[in-house]
Each structure stands twice: as C-alpha cells, then as structure tokens.
Design an enzyme around this catalytic site. Structure first.
Site, PDB file in Angstrom:
ATOM      1  N   ASP A 135      -4.125  91.203   1.897  1.00  0.00           N
ATOM      2  CA  ASP A 135      -5.258  91.616   1.351  1.00  0.00           C
ATOM      3  C   ASP A 135      -5.757  92.844   2.084  1.00  0.00           C
ATOM      4  O   ASP A 135      -5.771  92.910   3.558  1.00  0.00           O
ATOM      5  CB  ASP A 135      -6.480  90.630   0.649  1.00  0.00           C
TER       6      ASP A 135
ATOM      7  N   GLU B 298      -1.805  95.575   0.444  1.00  0.00           N
ATOM      8  CA  GLU B 298      -3.087  96.494  -0.261  1.00  0.00           C
ATOM      9  C   GLU B 298      -3.501  97.623   0.436  1.00  0.00           C
ATOM     10  O   GLU B 298      -4.141  97.274   1.491  1.00  0.00           O
ATOM     11  CB  GLU B 298      -3.339  95.520  -0.957  1.00  0.00           C
TER      12      GLU B 298
HETATM   13  C1  GLC Z   1      -8.518  92.924  -2.634  1.00  0.00           C
HETATM   14  C2  GLC Z   1      -8.790  91.928  -3.468  1.00  0.00           C
HETATM   15  C3  GLC Z   1      -9.602  91.448  -4.749  1.00  0.00           C
HETATM   16  C4  GLC Z   1     -10.581  90.887  -3.271  1.00  0.00           C
HETATM   17  C5  GLC Z   1     -10.883  91.932  -1.992  1.00  0.00           C
HETATM   18  C6  GLC Z   1     -11.253  90.484  -1.066  1.00  0.00           C
HETATM   19  O1  GLC Z   1      -9.386  94.255  -2.374  1.00  0.00           O
HETATM   20  O2  GLC Z   1      -7.250  92.167  -4.192  1.00  0.00           O
HETATM   21  O3  GLC Z   1      -9.591  90.904  -5.557  1.00  0.00           O
HETATM   22  O4  GLC Z   1     -11.766  91.030  -4.247  1.00  0.00           O
HETATM   23  O5  GLC Z   1      -9.727  91.842  -2.120  1.00  0.00           O
HETATM   24  O6  GLC Z   1     -10.688  90.358  -0.817  1.00  0.00           O
END
Ligand code: GLC
Ligand code: MG
Length: 549
Positions: A205, A262
């Site tokens: 994440d 991500e």
């Molecule tokens: C990332 C996740 C999202 C979440 C954020 C905070 O972007 O994909 O869903 O709200 O991180 O953890």
C-alpha cells in the site's frame, strides 16, 4: 537465466478481491474468507492465475482494513486465521496464487504501538515509532501545512497537549516513522509471518510514501511554477532502501515471491526507479488507468510504460481498475466531467463524476480489456469488472462509508461506488451475495442485469468475453513469451490502434466507425463486439492471427 527471468508473476493475470464485497458466507452482510473459498470456482473458470486480497487484518474499519490494528492476524469478521489458512490451501490446490495487501505507511489508532505512544511522553521511544511534533503557535496550529490525501490537515492534535501526529490519510491512520530502525525490523517480522504461512507475494500500500523528508518542511506553492505539493511527503530517496531490504528478504525464500508496489509518482522514470533489479519485482502502471479514451493517448502511454520499465528488466504491471477509482465502464462512458472536486489529483481524473453513457462505456471497457491482455507483462483485474459493472454513482448519502466522503465534508463522494457487493444471482435479498437480508452497501436494482449466474449462461456476456480472452491468452502464452510489441500502421484511421506480438495482432477501434482489417492480418480469434461480414464494430477490439497458424 535466474529464476526471476521466468518468475510466474512476470505475465500473470491477478484478480483483486475486495473481500468485504465479494461473497458473504455467514449472513452478516460483510464478505468473508469462507465466502471467497466457496466461490473459487468462479475464479478458476474465469482463468486468472492468482488473487490479491485487500487487507483483512483485525481493524476498526475506519478505512475498511487499511487501518490495521494487528498485522499478524486475520479479523474475526472475515473468519480469523483458520479461514485464511483454509482459503490459502484451497486456492493453492487449484493452482491459484495468493497475494496479501500490506499497509506499511500507517496503522490504526488501535494498534498496540499507537495506544502505547499516546500513553507515553513526547520524545519517548514509543512516540518515536510515529511522527509526533510540537505544533506551531504554542501548539495550537499543526507543525506544517501538509494536507491529508483524504482532505483536511495531515495532523491531529493530541488532546490537551501541544503535540500533533502525522496522518497522510485519515486521523485513524497514524503514519509510521520509517527513519526509526525499529519500524523496519517490525515489518521484517510481518513479512516473514505471511511468507512462512505460504502466501505468494504482497501488494504494498502507498509504497512511495513510507519515508518523509527528515525536516518535514512546508509545501510551497510558487505562483508561477510547479508546486511541490506532496514532494516532501513521498518519493524520498531513502524509501528505496526499504525495498532493497524486502527484496532480499523475499528472494531468500527461493520461491519467486512477488512484491507489487502501489506507487503514484509524477513520472514513469520515477516509477521505474522502484523496479531496479534489487528492488520491487512489480509496481502498478497507473498511467494507462488515467488515460482518456483516445488512440494516441493509449499508444503514448503504452509505449512510455514499456520503454521506461524495460530499462529495469521488469515487465509492466497493467491495470484499468481497482478499489480506489471509478469503474472503467463509467470512466469511459462519462459524457462531460463535473469541475474538479478532490484534494487528491488522482481523484479528479479517476473519480470524475457527471452524466454517463453506460452502453458506450461498456463497449469501450470490453475493448480495453483485449487491448490490455495482449500487452507484454502482467495484468491486474478488479472484481466485478468481469461483469461489466458500472460505478454506483447514486448511493444514498447516508449509506456512504468512505472516509473521503466525511473528510471532504460531503463534497467528494469517494470510493464506495466501486465497492458495492457483487451480484451472483439475478434475484434474492442481496443478489446471492450472502444469506443475510442485506449487504453492507446497498445494491441498486439494476445489479440484477449483471448477475454472475446469468452471465455464465449467456453467450457474448462480458463475463464470457473475459473468460474467453483469458483462455486465449493462456493458449497463446508460448507464442507470446518474450515477444516485443510492434505498432502497425493503419493509414487513414488515426482512431485505430494496432499492435503485433509474435503472430498475434491486437486492434482497437477507438472511434465509432467500423473497421475492416486488412486480409494480411488473418482471421479474427476474438472480438469484444460481434463482427459483421469481417468488419469490426466501432468502439471494439479484436485479436487476429494469420490463417493456418
Ligand atoms: C491506498 C489504498 C486505499 C487506502 C489508502 C490508505 O491508496 O489503495 O484504499 O485508502 O492507501 O491506506
Ligand atoms: Mg460475513
């Protein structure tokens, strides 16, 4: 050749399961791991190689699991560790890989470390695991001007003191201090916990955000230049050390574990830096997800992704959807976007609202799938896209749960609309989602038209197209392995984008006019809309191969 050159993830198709919304086994209206285990047939029949599960650790659920209270357990609502082990065993028995979602930037305010930090004094080792600072104006104002991705200030004051803590997202999600070695040591333990248990990889994440500028300087907004909005809160050089450490840890297992980041950074060059051979094996290529429906824009994005990421030896990880953006059908069908409304630049593009032509959006999303699945690299699909689901834009306000909705004071609707529980049957109280009377987010009546059961029975349904495309991709795998992409000239049709890999040709018609592929391209193997007398429909895509091959 190292094992990594042939690692499974280099060209895998992974299906993202938003566990809360996939299938509910116990009737509490919340999807769970037993529900997922019972429905694995759907995924094997669909033909994906693996699953990525959104976070299912114990969590108070302020951001539906992205606020983790315990990284080495599974929430009882999802069935606890026994349900997780059962799922993993059943998935592996079917040859499906399983990826966990790890949230290392922040935890929950209910995590034992944060509870201890609040009880401890400023400057204590407990507080050093997070980012506490003295506020400005004698503690009355936040320590700097950073904003939360979800809207509002990125700091919350510790009641009755001059101390504030940093949260890049919701106040329930305090950011860890990755400059403290104790944090890195803790996450080594977490990774080993899941790798020892048998997972095949993790999705990381907001991987680019872990390390902040050491001085936490204010963001500047120069009137005539690029603002450094977020420049200090993310993408710091030291973050790469974290991933070198994780790669070494993962590689030591010798079973091609993947780490997929991500990562939202300004350029593809920045992204590629995370994919250096001793860093992350994979990182989502979000550029294409942000692309308007335009042949030139798609071509430029694909070329850019391949060229930049090839320099690292990694493959591109393509995706058109996830649990944070509007569904592709809706994005591609938007007639005109309402004015920007989000604190998050991604939100303004990927969650634009407005009047939608759903039929057109669906035609385009089906075409985009074929464009995506013939590209070299891996692909991630988001649950429900195989059903052609549009975004639920009109959830009742009192049903909304996304912290973005609350943090923005109701000016930004957020992400609930892509998280509405799946319709498995055309009837019943929750369209077969579970045995209970309702699901945690209300499903609209038109969900019936997208039910899984009916789509398996219907030729040319979106589900059947997905299954056919994945089966063809598998059948072509040997022909396509290591084949580069070559763009083909399509004279007089700037709206038609065609590329070749090995003998396979993938053509996408972005415009509305039908297109007759030259006979040299061969016969049509698969099309996103039925061809008429050899002509491909407007807003469709097809795969072709020379006859006899
Ligand atoms: C990332 C996740 C999202 C979440 C954020 C905070 O972007 O994909 O869903 O709200 O991180 O953890
Ligand atoms: Mg349940």
């Amino acid at each position: 050749m190292t094992t990594t050159d042939r690692a499974w993830w280099r060209d895998a198709v992974v299906y993202q399961v938003y566990v809360r919304s996939f299938a509910d086994s116990d009737g509490d209206g919340i999807g769970d791991l037993a529900g997922l285990s019972e429905r694995l047939d759907h995924l094997t029949r669909l033909g994906v190689d693996g699953l990525w599960l959104n976070p299912c650790y114990p969590s108070p659920g302020a951001d539906h699991g992205y606020d983790v209270a315990d990284y080495m357990d599974i929430d009882a609502r999802y069935g606890g560790l026994p349900a997780y082990d059962a799922l993993l065993a059943e998935a592996h028995r079917r040859g499906l890989r399983v990826l966990m979602d790890l949230v290392p930037n922040h935890c929950s305010v209910e995590h034992a470390w944060f509870v201890a930090a609040l009880e401890a004094q400023p400057g204590s080792p407990e507080r050093e695991r997070f980012i506490f600072r003295t506020g400005r104006e004698d503690g009355a104002a936040p320590p700097n001007n950073w904003r939360s991705v979800f809207g509002g200030p990125a700091w919350t004051r510790v009641e009755g003191t001059d101390q504030w803590y940093l949260h890049s997202f919701d106040p329930c999600q305090p950011d860890f201090n990755w400059r403290n070695p104790e944090v890195a040591e803790y996450f080594d333990k977490v990774l080993r916990f899941w790798f020892d248990r048998g997972v095949d990889g993790i999705r990381i994440d907001v991987a680019h955000m872990l390390v902040k500028h050491a001085d936490l300087p204010d963001w500047m907004f120069p009137p005539d230049g690029e603002s450094d909005y977020n420049g200090h809160a993310q993408n710091q050089p030291e973050v790469h050390e974290v991933f070198r450490r994780w790669r070494a840890l993962a590689d030591a297992y010798g079973r091609d574990l993947t780490l997929v980041g991500e990562i939202w950074v300004p350029t593809v060059t920045d992204l590629a830096a995370y994919l250096r051979p001793d860093e992350l094996p994979q990182a989502f290529y979000f550029d294409l997800l942000m692309c308007p429906w335009d042949a030139g824009a798609f071509q430029a994005s694909v070329s850019r992704g391949i060229a930049e990421i090839a320099t690292t030896g990694a493959t591109v990880t393509w995706t058109l959807a996830n649990h944070d953006v509007h569904r592709a059908v809706t994005r591609f069908g938007l007639r005109a976007a309402e004015p920007p409304h989000s604190a998050d630049p991604v939100g303004n593009i990927a969650r634009a609202r407005g009047d939608v032509d759903v039929a057109r959006g669906l035609r385009r999303a089906r075409a985009a799938l074929l464009l995506l699945l013939a590209l070299p690299g891996s692909a991630y699909l988001y649950q429900g896209e195989e059903l052609g689901l549009p975004e639920v834009l009109d959830l009742p306000d009192d049903a909304r749960q996304d912290p973005i909705w609350f943090r923005s004071g109701g000016t930004e609707h957020g992400r609930d609309g892509c998280r509405v529980p799946l319709p498995w049957r055309a009837g019943g109280p929750s369209f077969g989602f579970g045995p209970g009377p309702r699901s945690w987010l209300p499903q609209p009546a038109w969900y019936a038209e997208h039910a899984v059961e009916d789509q398996w029975r219907t030729e040319h349904s979106t589900l059947r197209l997905y299954a056919d495309a994945l089966a063809s991709r598998k059948a072509l795998a040997d022909d396509l392995a290591d084949r580069d992409l070559r763009w083909l000239d399509v004279p007089g049709r700037p709206d038609v984008l065609a590329y070749q890999r090995g003998e396979l040709i993938c053509v996408t018609i972005f415009g509305e006019q039908p297109f007759s592929p030259p006979t040299t391209w061969g016969r049509i193997l698969l099309a996103s809309a039925p061809p008429h007398a050899g002509q491909l429909a407007g807003e469709s895509a097809a795969w072709l191969k020379p006859a006899g091959s």
